[in-house]
Design a protein around this motif. Structure first.
Motif, PDB file in Angstrom:
ATOM      1  N   LYS A  38       0.853  -1.192   0.000  1.00  0.00           N
ATOM      2  CA  LYS A  38       0.000   0.000   0.000  1.00  0.00           C
ATOM      3  C   LYS A  38       0.884   1.235   0.000  1.00  0.00           C
ATOM      4  O   LYS A  38       1.717   1.420   0.900  1.00  0.00           O
ATOM      5  CB  LYS A  38      -0.914   0.005   1.218  1.00  0.00           C
ATOM      6  N   ILE A  39       0.711   2.068  -0.999  1.00  0.00           N
ATOM      7  CA  ILE A  39       1.467   3.315  -1.105  1.00  0.00           C
ATOM      8  C   ILE A  39       0.499   4.406  -1.558  1.00  0.00           C
ATOM      9  O   ILE A  39      -0.235   4.237  -2.533  1.00  0.00           O
ATOM     10  CB  ILE A  39       2.632   3.181  -2.104  1.00  0.00           C
ATOM     11  N   ASP A  40       0.498   5.515  -0.838  1.00  0.00           N
ATOM     12  CA  ASP A  40      -0.383   6.641  -1.162  1.00  0.00           C
ATOM     13  C   ASP A  40       0.307   7.505  -2.218  1.00  0.00           C
ATOM     14  O   ASP A  40       1.311   8.167  -1.931  1.00  0.00           O
ATOM     15  CB  ASP A  40      -0.664   7.446   0.102  1.00  0.00           C
ATOM     16  N   ASP A  71      20.076   4.445   9.855  1.00  0.00           N
ATOM     17  CA  ASP A  71      18.950   5.374   9.724  1.00  0.00           C
ATOM     18  C   ASP A  71      17.638   4.584   9.728  1.00  0.00           C
ATOM     19  O   ASP A  71      17.000   4.391   8.690  1.00  0.00           O
ATOM     20  CB  ASP A  71      19.072   6.187   8.437  1.00  0.00           C
ATOM     21  N   LEU A  72      17.228   4.137  10.916  1.00  0.00           N
ATOM     22  CA  LEU A  72      16.047   3.289  10.993  1.00  0.00           C
ATOM     23  C   LEU A  72      14.812   3.985  10.449  1.00  0.00           C
ATOM     24  O   LEU A  72      14.101   3.445   9.592  1.00  0.00           O
ATOM     25  CB  LEU A  72      15.794   2.856  12.445  1.00  0.00           C
ATOM     26  N   PHE A  73      14.550   5.151  10.956  1.00  0.00           N
ATOM     27  CA  PHE A  73      13.310   5.843  10.609  1.00  0.00           C
ATOM     28  C   PHE A  73      13.555   7.155   9.872  1.00  0.00           C
ATOM     29  O   PHE A  73      12.613   7.779   9.390  1.00  0.00           O
ATOM     30  CB  PHE A  73      12.486   6.112  11.875  1.00  0.00           C
ATOM     31  N   ASN A  86       6.868   2.519  10.205  1.00  0.00           N
ATOM     32  CA  ASN A  86       6.160   3.234  11.268  1.00  0.00           C
ATOM     33  C   ASN A  86       4.805   2.621  11.620  1.00  0.00           C
ATOM     34  O   ASN A  86       4.087   3.123  12.482  1.00  0.00           O
ATOM     35  CB  ASN A  86       5.994   4.714  10.914  1.00  0.00           C
ATOM     36  N   GLY A  87       4.443   1.525  10.935  1.00  0.00           N
ATOM     37  CA  GLY A  87       3.239   0.800  11.300  1.00  0.00           C
ATOM     38  C   GLY A  87       1.935   1.472  10.947  1.00  0.00           C
ATOM     39  O   GLY A  87       0.886   1.129  11.502  1.00  0.00           O
ATOM     40  N   ASP A 117       7.013   2.589   3.484  1.00  0.00           N
ATOM     41  CA  ASP A 117       7.826   3.805   3.494  1.00  0.00           C
ATOM     42  C   ASP A 117       9.307   3.554   3.207  1.00  0.00           C
ATOM     43  O   ASP A 117      10.093   4.484   3.193  1.00  0.00           O
ATOM     44  CB  ASP A 117       7.690   4.554   4.818  1.00  0.00           C
ATOM     45  N   ARG A 118       9.706   2.297   2.964  1.00  0.00           N
ATOM     46  CA  ARG A 118      11.103   2.004   2.685  1.00  0.00           C
ATOM     47  C   ARG A 118      11.159   0.811   1.722  1.00  0.00           C
ATOM     48  O   ARG A 118      10.344  -0.109   1.790  1.00  0.00           O
ATOM     49  CB  ARG A 118      11.841   1.678   3.978  1.00  0.00           C
ATOM     50  N   MET A 119      12.153   0.820   0.819  1.00  0.00           N
ATOM     51  CA  MET A 119      12.411  -0.314  -0.061  1.00  0.00           C
ATOM     52  C   MET A 119      13.914  -0.581  -0.088  1.00  0.00           C
ATOM     53  O   MET A 119      14.717   0.347  -0.025  1.00  0.00           O
ATOM     54  CB  MET A 119      11.930  -0.039  -1.500  1.00  0.00           C
TER      55      MET A 119
END
Length: 771
Positions: A451-453, A637-639, A534-535, A540-542
């Protein structure tokens, strides 16, 4: 042949350890090696003699030698038992079953686990050798990673049924395949007789095992041709075989592969050219439906059922649970084969419900019909079947009004298309889309649905769902040297709209990409790792890896339009890419998927994302030139999302920046290090994905046990399962103060040798339902 004196002894070996002895009569004594033979350990079941000891043996102890070779470990330096099977051929012997030489050669073959053949000329000798090699292939079963179904009412558990695709390598266009069912009980695999289905000595199915779909009382064991779906296919006149000729509803009359629909087909559709001796169009349609048009079983009936499925060399099947509100459910197995069929199989009975052959693969069927001896592998649908199940209210029940089930799959070596078939109603499949793009290579990259906005009018999915794929495989990498020029295809990443298959976003080197990256010049054949850190339900990451030995990271800016949606770049360069004149040892390739996990290094009091991946030349698994390694790269850089400017100036991690852990225990990874690397023992390589669970990373290596220049023996190998601490690569052993001084002993504690040959699939974790 060195144990006795023969006229023109012949040694013939391919694919398995075996010996063929060709002779024109009884052996004669060769006392030069007599002492060595008599000193061999005796198995004593053939002649009653102690080895070859005894008076007046006259050199006739080959039966003892054959038995010894069949039962002894002939090479203790290789894991497992390395034995040999002996076949014998009597050339020009009298056609008399009582002939002393024939009787003796039969005894030798029986003792060596093989078979005796007779030959009188070149033709019959060829037939004998063909029969022998065919028999050897029959002994060499292969299988893909099994499929299990998730419990529809408790998605933290699997159902306990295990569905296994099996196949056999052959020197023909058609490789026979099958699908079989077993159950997992505790830590073992059981058959329909409640017995252990696996032979512990071989790692394959025991000869006494009976899968749950086997008809009758007999066991089917490791026989690809026996039991399973292939032997209970519907009768040809009742079978449902579809293609895509126009209507999206595959069950529409115009999509049926049937004689009744012959007006919608041409000879060219089925690869027919009009040459003399070709089958007719009617014959090809009936053959495609499973009719024994060629009378392969020699029963004189050309209208009965032809029990045949194709192989699943690389395609992992998918199991989908269709639950009802009353708690009942049915499971359907979807599997693709290199004959070009997508099969829907009832998990309870093993019977095929329907099959779909893409229109563009129908012309492969003429070659499969002729099934000539070839030196190449035929490919059709060779990619994983990825199920997409949307259950709006999470009740486990698929409601056709609000929910859906899609199957997305590529062709891998079979081509560059991706397909999506809707199976919300498993009895009414629909083709939703077929897509290929100029930048795509062979469609190796298994699709990932996320899911990506995206702020775009072309993104139509109400669930914000997209299909993420790597650019695929450029066959330039079939050549062993690292390409000097950029790859012509496959170097990129794409997002497709789930509902339409239209491309929404692409990263690539050229100026037509939404994200232009000059360094993106190498094919990306593996699955893209897509992560929601971020749940919030949106990716948000690939992470991705390419055939130049590079690891890529991308940050997704949800809510932005395609041009501003993603920032990314190379974060690690561990292979040949970027080197001016890369050596063969440094030419490491990543065909697999980055394994991503979060862990804490307590010694440093810091949390990292571990990016774990192993290198190996998947297209040439026998090639031993590269110094392959398993890596665990640390992303601090986790988040934190990086800007494109930060990616463009990223301090790229190189091989020397990682701490070597092979041969050591308790290695401290310093703050200045970017992770660790484990240099694999010589000739080992990683050809499948790793998996991390409970801070342990699991991966399988393959070591070919034959000369890489001998393609005839490609099936021989040793597979090893490694289990390492994600923090520093330690073996999972508490040595305390007694750490071994021998580095080899430490490395041996990291791995377990597997019985399976070939290329073992990735490790899988199974969470069974309570029995």
């Amino acid at each position: 042949g060195s144990t006795t004196q023969y006229k023109q002894p012949v040694e013939y070996s391919c694919s398995k350890n075996f010996v063929v002895l060709l002779t024109d009569g009884l052996p004669t004594a060769d006392y030069d090696i007599y002492t060595k033979i008599t000193n061999l350990p005796s198995y004593g079941t053939v002649t009653g003699r102690t080895g070859c000891a005894g008076a007046n043996v006259s050199g006739q102890c080959l039966n003892d030698v054959a038995e010894y070779m069949a039962k002894a470990d002939l090479n203790t330096s290789v894991d497992g038992t390395q034995s040999a099977t002996t076949y014998t051929i009597g050339f020009g012997l009298p056609e008399d079953d009582e002939d002393e030489a024939a009787v003796y050669l039969t005894e030798v073959a029986n003792a060596g686990g093989g078979e005796y053949f007779s030959a009188k000329d070149v033709g019959t000798l060829t037939e004998a050798l063909t029969e022998i090699t065919s028999d050897i292939f029959k002994r060499d079963i292969s299988f893909t990673a099994p499929a299990v179904a998730v419990n529809a009412f408790n998605r933290t558990q699997h159902l306990n049924d295990l569905y296994v695709s099996v196949f056999r390598a052959k020197d023909e266009v058609h490789w026979p395949g099958n699908m079989k069912k077993y159950v997992i009980n505790g830590v073992g695999v059981e058959d329909a007789l409640d017995n252990n289905a696996i032979d512990p000595d071989t790692g394959y199915f025991a000869d006494t095992a009976k899968n749950f779909w086997q008809q009758g009382a007999s066991a089917d064991g490791a026989d690809v041709y026996s039991g399973g779906t292939a032997n209970i296919l519907p009768a040809p006149n009742l079978r449902k075989v579809y293609t895509n000729l126009g209507s999206s509803n595959l069950t529409a009359a115009t999509n049926w592969v049937s004689v009744a629909n012959i007006a919608n087909f041409t000879d060219a559709d089925f690869g027919l050219t009009g040459a003399a001796g070709e089958p007719s169009l009617i014959d090809m349609i009936n053959w495609t439906r499973g009719m024994d048009v060629k009378d392969v079983d020699n029963d004189g009936d050309v209208t009965d059922r032809r029990n045949a499925m194709g192989d699943t060399l690389h395609a992992q099947p998918a199991a989908v649970v269709y639950a009802e509100a009353n708690g009942s459910y049915e499971v359907v197995i979807y599997t693709a084969t290199n004959n070009g069929y997508l099969h829907a199989i009832d998990a309870d009975s093993g019977e095929e419900q329907w099959a779909f052959v893409p229109h563009e693969l129908l012309d492969n069927l003429a070659g499969l019909y002729n099934n000539e001896t070839v030196s190449y592998k035929n490919y059709g649908l060779d990619g994983d079947v990825v199920p997409v199940v949307y259950d709006a209210n999470n009740d486990g029940v698929i409601d056709s009004l609000t929910d859906f089930v899609y199957l997305v799959f590529g062709m891998r070596r079979g081509g560059d298309n991706y397909y999506m078939v809707e199976v919300t109603d498993p009895d009414s499949p629909k083709i939703r889309w077929v897509r290929s793009f100029p930048e795509l290579g062979q469609s190796w990259s298994p699709p990932v649905v996320a899911k990506i906005d995206i702020d775009s009018t072309t993104h139509t999915s109400p669930q914000n769902a997209v299909v993420v794929i790597g650019g695929g495989y450029d066959t330039v990498h079939d050549a062993p040297d690292h390409p000097e020029n950029p790859d012509g295809e496959g170097a990129g990443i794409m997002m497709l709209d789930l509902e339409t298959g239209d491309r929404i976003w692409r990263a690539g080197e050229d100026n037509g990409a939404e994200l232009e990256i000059d360094e993106m010049t190498r094919s990306i054949p593996g699955r893209i790792r897509v992560v929601d850190l971020n749940g919030n339900g949106l990716a948000d990451r690939m992470y991705a890896a390419d055939l130049g030995g590079q690891i890529w990271r991308f940050d997704i800016m949800n809510g932005e339009d395609p041009n501003d949606l993603v920032a990314g770049g190379v974060i690690a360069r561990l292979g040949a890419e970027g080197l001016n004149d890369p050596s063969e040892a440094a030419t490491r390739r990543f065909y697999t998927t980055p394994d991503v996990s979060i862990f804490t290094d307590k010694a440093l009091n810091r949390r990292y994302i571990a990016i774990s991946i192993g290198s190996g030349y998947r297209a040439h698994p026998l090639d031993n030139d590269a110094a392959d390694r398993f890596y665990s790269v640390r992303d601090p850089d986790l988040f934190n999302k990086l800007t494109q400017t930060q990616y463009n100036n990223y301090s790229i991690i190189e091989d020397d920046d990682l701490t070597e852990v092979s041969g050591s225990y308790g290695t401290a990874i310093p703050l200045t290090s970017d992770g660790w690397k484990f240099t694999l023992p010589a000739n080992e390589k990683v050809l499948s994905d790793s998996q991390t669970f409970n801070n342990n990373v699991y991966f399988v290596t393959m070591e070919p046990t034959v000369d890489s220049e001998d393609p005839c023996q490609a099936g021989l190998s040793v597979n090893r399962l490694y289990r390492l601490e994600i923090v520093n690569g330690d073996p999972i052993v508490d040595y305390g103060e007694n750490v071994p001084a021998d580095p080899d002993e430490i490395d041996a504690a990291r791995m377990t040798a597997l019985q399976q040959g070939g290329i073992a699939p990735k490790p899988q974790f199974f969470f069974p339902s309570p029995v």
